[in-house]
Design a protein around this motif. Structure first.
Motif, short mmCIF file in Angstrom:
data_model
loop_
_atom_site.label_atom_id
_atom_site.label_comp_id
_atom_site.label_asym_id
_atom_site.label_seq_id
_atom_site.Cartn_x
_atom_site.Cartn_y
_atom_site.Cartn_z
N UNK A 97 16.52 4.60 -33.22
CA UNK A 97 15.85 5.43 -33.10
C UNK A 97 14.38 4.84 -32.36
N UNK A 98 13.85 3.50 -32.82
CA UNK A 98 12.27 3.10 -32.76
C UNK A 98 12.65 2.70 -31.68
N UNK A 99 13.85 2.60 -30.58
CA UNK A 99 14.03 1.64 -29.34
C UNK A 99 14.21 3.01 -28.75
N UNK A 100 14.35 3.93 -28.42
CA UNK A 100 14.29 5.26 -27.65
C UNK A 100 12.79 4.98 -26.85
N UNK A 101 12.04 5.30 -27.24
CA UNK A 101 11.08 5.02 -26.78
C UNK A 101 10.22 3.74 -25.27
N UNK A 102 10.86 2.51 -25.90
CA UNK A 102 10.82 1.43 -25.20
C UNK A 102 11.73 1.71 -23.55
N UNK A 103 12.91 2.36 -24.48
CA UNK A 103 14.20 1.69 -23.60
C UNK A 103 13.94 3.02 -22.19
N UNK A 104 13.36 4.55 -22.73
CA UNK A 104 13.10 4.89 -21.73
C UNK A 104 11.95 4.13 -20.93
N UNK A 105 10.95 3.68 -21.37
CA UNK A 105 9.79 2.89 -19.98
C UNK A 105 10.86 1.73 -19.53
N UNK A 106 11.07 1.66 -19.73
CA UNK A 106 12.12 0.35 -19.31
C UNK A 106 13.07 1.01 -17.65
N UNK A 107 13.64 1.88 -18.61
CA UNK A 107 14.69 2.97 -17.45
C UNK A 107 13.36 3.22 -16.55
N UNK A 108 12.02 4.42 -17.05
CA UNK A 108 11.01 4.84 -15.58
C UNK A 108 11.04 3.74 -14.56
N UNK A 109 9.91 2.62 -15.72
CA UNK A 109 10.08 1.73 -14.54
C UNK A 109 11.26 1.13 -13.86
N UNK A 110 12.01 0.98 -13.81
CA UNK A 110 12.71 -0.05 -12.89
C UNK A 110 13.77 1.33 -11.99
N UNK A 111 13.84 2.83 -12.55
CA UNK A 111 13.95 3.59 -11.53
C UNK A 111 12.55 3.80 -10.30
N UNK A 112 11.81 3.63 -11.07
CA UNK A 112 10.88 3.49 -9.85
C UNK A 112 10.28 2.39 -8.79
N UNK A 113 11.12 1.27 -9.80
CA UNK A 113 10.83 -0.19 -9.05
C UNK A 113 11.66 -0.34 -7.65
N UNK A 114 13.30 0.16 -8.35
CA UNK A 114 14.06 0.26 -7.25
C UNK A 114 14.00 1.59 -6.28
N UNK A 115 13.54 2.48 -6.14
CA UNK A 115 12.70 3.74 -5.09
C UNK A 115 11.51 2.97 -4.26
N UNK A 116 11.33 1.72 -4.05
CA UNK A 116 9.41 1.12 -3.68
C UNK A 116 10.87 -0.28 -2.86
#
Length: 179
Positions: A97-116
């Protein structure tokens, strides 16, 4: 805690060409418990790829005791080295569970990056999607499902197809849909 020199000696053995020596070093480091996580993180920043991968494996062996390493391990999902990315994803799952927040941040950043960008980096988002799916299927959204399905149909590496199937099966078996 064992003397810092002993921990460093075991870390040096992780680079051994003899797999039995490297395995013994993993076991010895694991036996030290969570108190060696700070030193493992220092070494992780300084070491070369094969040793970095082994250090990540040791952190995975420590499981939740290495929760403080989750953010630094998650950052490795951006590395070019496929073995290091896979080891990082598995370690994040083992941390839990300690990994969830960093993984969500990476996922969100990658989604944002892929859109741009027209040119995107699929690998990091795949392994973030995989790890999030295994740790917490309830957090999986449509974008993660799409990425896993894409990897299963058209994998970038041979391992991706199997890992994507595993994650999709895990989600199917463990995700409770709202009524």
């Amino acid at each position: 805690m064992a003397e810092l020199n002993e921990v460093q000696a075991q870390i040096a053995k992780l680079a051994s060409e003899n797999p039995l020596d490297a395995l013994a070093a993993i076991h010895a480091l694991k036996n030290e418990g969570g108190k060696i996580v700070p030193e493992l993180l220092v070494q992780l920043r300084a070491a070369k790829d094969p040793v970095r991968t082994m250090l990540v494996i040791v952190l995975g062996e420590l499981g939740p005791l290495s929760g403080a390493a989750a953010e630094q391990v998650a950052a490795l999902l951006d590395e070019d080295n496929e073995k290091l990315r896979m080891a990082a994803a598995l370690t994040l799952v083992r941390i839990g569970s300690e990994s969830v927040k960093p993984l969500q941040q990476i996922w969100a950043a990658k989604q944002n990056q892929e859109q741009h960008q027209e040119q995107n980096q699929e690998q990091p988002s795949f392994w973030a999607a995989w790890a999030l799916s295994i740790i917490s299927p309830a957090l999986v959204d449509d974008s993660i499902l799409e990425r896993l399905e894409q990897a299963q149909k058209k994998p970038d590496t041979p391992v991706e197809a199997s890992a994507a199937k595993e994650a999709l099966d895990w989600i199917s078996a463990n995700r409770v849909e709202p009524e």
